[in-house]
Design a protein around this motif. Structure first.
Motif, PDB file in Angstrom:
ATOM      1  N   TRP A 243      29.066 -15.869  34.895  1.00 21.25           N
ATOM      2  CA  TRP A 243      28.444 -15.256  36.067  1.00 21.25           C
ATOM      3  C   TRP A 243      26.935 -15.435  35.969  1.00 21.25           C
ATOM      4  O   TRP A 243      26.338 -15.220  34.909  1.00 21.25           O
ATOM      5  N   TYR A 244      26.363 -15.808  37.089  1.00 20.61           N
ATOM      6  CA  TYR A 244      24.922 -15.971  37.219  1.00 20.61           C
ATOM      7  C   TYR A 244      24.458 -15.105  38.393  1.00 20.61           C
ATOM      8  O   TYR A 244      25.276 -14.733  39.244  1.00 20.61           O
ATOM      9  N   ARG A 245      23.188 -14.801  38.426  1.00 19.40           N
ATOM     10  CA  ARG A 245      22.687 -14.046  39.570  1.00 19.40           C
ATOM     11  C   ARG A 245      21.313 -14.573  39.963  1.00 19.40           C
ATOM     12  O   ARG A 245      20.581 -15.138  39.151  1.00 19.40           O
ATOM     13  N   GLN A 246      21.005 -14.347  41.230  1.00 19.95           N
ATOM     14  CA  GLN A 246      19.711 -14.742  41.745  1.00 19.95           C
ATOM     15  C   GLN A 246      19.165 -13.623  42.613  1.00 19.95           C
ATOM     16  O   GLN A 246      19.767 -13.266  43.628  1.00 19.95           O
ATOM     17  N   ALA A 247      18.048 -13.072  42.162  1.00 18.81           N
ATOM     18  CA  ALA A 247      17.367 -12.029  42.919  1.00 18.81           C
ATOM     19  C   ALA A 247      16.401 -12.691  43.902  1.00 18.81           C
ATOM     20  O   ALA A 247      15.979 -13.829  43.694  1.00 18.81           O
ATOM     21  N   PRO A 248      16.049 -11.985  44.965  1.00 17.20           N
ATOM     22  CA  PRO A 248      15.113 -12.560  45.945  1.00 17.20           C
ATOM     23  C   PRO A 248      13.815 -13.011  45.298  1.00 17.20           C
ATOM     24  O   PRO A 248      13.196 -12.256  44.538  1.00 17.20           O
TER      25      PRO A 248
ATOM     26  N   VAL B  22      24.002 -14.352  33.573  1.00 17.74           N
ATOM     27  CA  VAL B  22      24.291 -12.943  33.301  1.00 17.74           C
ATOM     28  C   VAL B  22      25.236 -12.835  32.106  1.00 17.74           C
ATOM     29  O   VAL B  22      24.969 -12.101  31.152  1.00 17.74           O
ATOM     30  N   ALA B  23      26.338 -13.555  32.160  1.00 16.57           N
ATOM     31  CA  ALA B  23      27.324 -13.497  31.083  1.00 16.57           C
ATOM     32  C   ALA B  23      28.197 -14.745  31.141  1.00 16.57           C
ATOM     33  O   ALA B  23      28.413 -15.309  32.213  1.00 16.57           O
ATOM     34  N   ILE B  24      28.692 -15.133  29.972  1.00 18.45           N
ATOM     35  CA  ILE B  24      29.543 -16.308  29.889  1.00 18.45           C
ATOM     36  C   ILE B  24      30.639 -16.046  28.875  1.00 18.45           C
ATOM     37  O   ILE B  24      30.431 -15.305  27.902  1.00 18.45           O
ATOM     38  N   ILE B  25      31.810 -16.610  29.116  1.00 18.75           N
ATOM     39  CA  ILE B  25      32.927 -16.467  28.187  1.00 18.75           C
ATOM     40  C   ILE B  25      33.577 -17.833  28.014  1.00 18.75           C
ATOM     41  O   ILE B  25      33.866 -18.536  28.986  1.00 18.75           O
ATOM     42  N   LEU B  26      33.780 -18.209  26.760  1.00 19.95           N
ATOM     43  CA  LEU B  26      34.385 -19.500  26.453  1.00 19.95           C
ATOM     44  C   LEU B  26      35.900 -19.374  26.416  1.00 19.95           C
ATOM     45  O   LEU B  26      36.457 -18.269  26.425  1.00 19.95           O
TER      46      LEU B  26
ATOM     47  N   ASP C  54      19.402  -4.973  38.963  1.00 21.32           N
ATOM     48  CA  ASP C  54      20.608  -5.806  38.938  1.00 21.32           C
ATOM     49  C   ASP C  54      20.928  -6.391  40.320  1.00 21.32           C
ATOM     50  O   ASP C  54      21.847  -7.195  40.462  1.00 21.32           O
ATOM     51  N   THR C  55      20.181  -5.987  41.318  1.00 24.06           N
ATOM     52  CA  THR C  55      20.400  -6.473  42.671  1.00 24.06           C
ATOM     53  C   THR C  55      20.212  -7.977  42.768  1.00 24.06           C
ATOM     54  O   THR C  55      19.275  -8.532  42.191  1.00 24.06           O
ATOM     55  N   GLY C  56      21.106  -8.619  43.492  1.00 17.83           N
ATOM     56  CA  GLY C  56      21.005 -10.056  43.696  1.00 17.83           C
ATOM     57  C   GLY C  56      22.322 -10.633  44.169  1.00 17.83           C
ATOM     58  O   GLY C  56      23.308  -9.901  44.341  1.00 17.83           O
TER      59      GLY C  56
ATOM     60  N   GLN D 276      27.096 -10.660  47.185  1.00 23.19           N
ATOM     61  CA  GLN D 276      25.899  -9.824  47.127  1.00 23.19           C
ATOM     62  C   GLN D 276      26.183  -8.518  46.394  1.00 23.19           C
ATOM     63  O   GLN D 276      27.172  -7.830  46.698  1.00 23.19           O
ATOM     64  N   VAL D 277      25.302  -8.195  45.472  1.00 24.46           N
ATOM     65  CA  VAL D 277      25.319  -6.902  44.796  1.00 24.46           C
ATOM     66  C   VAL D 277      23.978  -6.226  45.070  1.00 24.46           C
ATOM     67  O   VAL D 277      22.919  -6.794  44.789  1.00 24.46           O
ATOM     68  N   THR D 278      24.045  -5.039  45.628  1.00 25.46           N
ATOM     69  CA  THR D 278      22.831  -4.285  45.932  1.00 25.46           C
ATOM     70  C   THR D 278      22.929  -2.914  45.271  1.00 25.46           C
ATOM     71  O   THR D 278      23.894  -2.189  45.501  1.00 25.46           O
ATOM     72  N   VAL D 279      21.932  -2.600  44.459  1.00 28.59           N
ATOM     73  CA  VAL D 279      21.898  -1.313  43.765  1.00 28.59           C
ATOM     74  C   VAL D 279      20.709  -0.528  44.301  1.00 28.59           C
ATOM     75  O   VAL D 279      19.556  -0.957  44.161  1.00 28.59           O
TER      76      VAL D 279
END
Length: 122
Positions: A36-41, A48-52, A89-91, A117-120
């Motif tokens: 998972w990756y995220r991009q804020a404005p 953010v996190a990765i699992i093999l 964490d918003t993005g 979209q995740v908005t906190v």
């Protein structure tokens, strides 16, 4: 053709939780990394996190202890449980996989989801 479908984003107050899911479908032989990756404005996209495939995980320092990544190899699904959410964490959160499409051919193909979209709120 490989497709990733994400779900679970939304609006939550600080301190709350959200659970993101991503399902990969199509002609996939195996999936190495799922992340998972995220991009804020106004900011660059960040990991953010990765699992093999074997279960090894890695997290951004900013989310350690709050987020948990998991995967279901049988269902080609990766999940991100996000607890104790903060406004920072918003993005837009993107799912990414590194997939092998054919047995015996080790070429890795990268695929991205459309983003959720995740908005906190504070």
């Amino acid at each position: 053709q490989v497709q990733l479908v994400e779900s679970g984003g939304g609006l939550v107050q600080a301190g709350g939780s959200l659970r993101l899911s991503c399902v990969a479908s199509g002609s996939i032989f195996s999936i190495n990394a799922m992340g998972w990756y995220r991009q804020a404005p106004g900011k660059r996209r960040e990991l953010v996190a990765i699992i093999l495939s074997g279960g090894t995980t890695n997290y951004a320092d900013s989310v350690k202890g709050r987020f948990t990544i998991s995967r279901d190899n049988a269902k080609n699904t990766v999940t991100l449980q996000m607890n104790s959410l903060k406004p920072e964490d918003t993005g837009v959160y993107y799912c990414k996989i590194d997939a092998v499409l054919r047995a015996g051919i080790s070429m890795i193909h990268e695929y991205w989801g459309q983003g959720t979209q995740v908005t906190v709120s504070s």
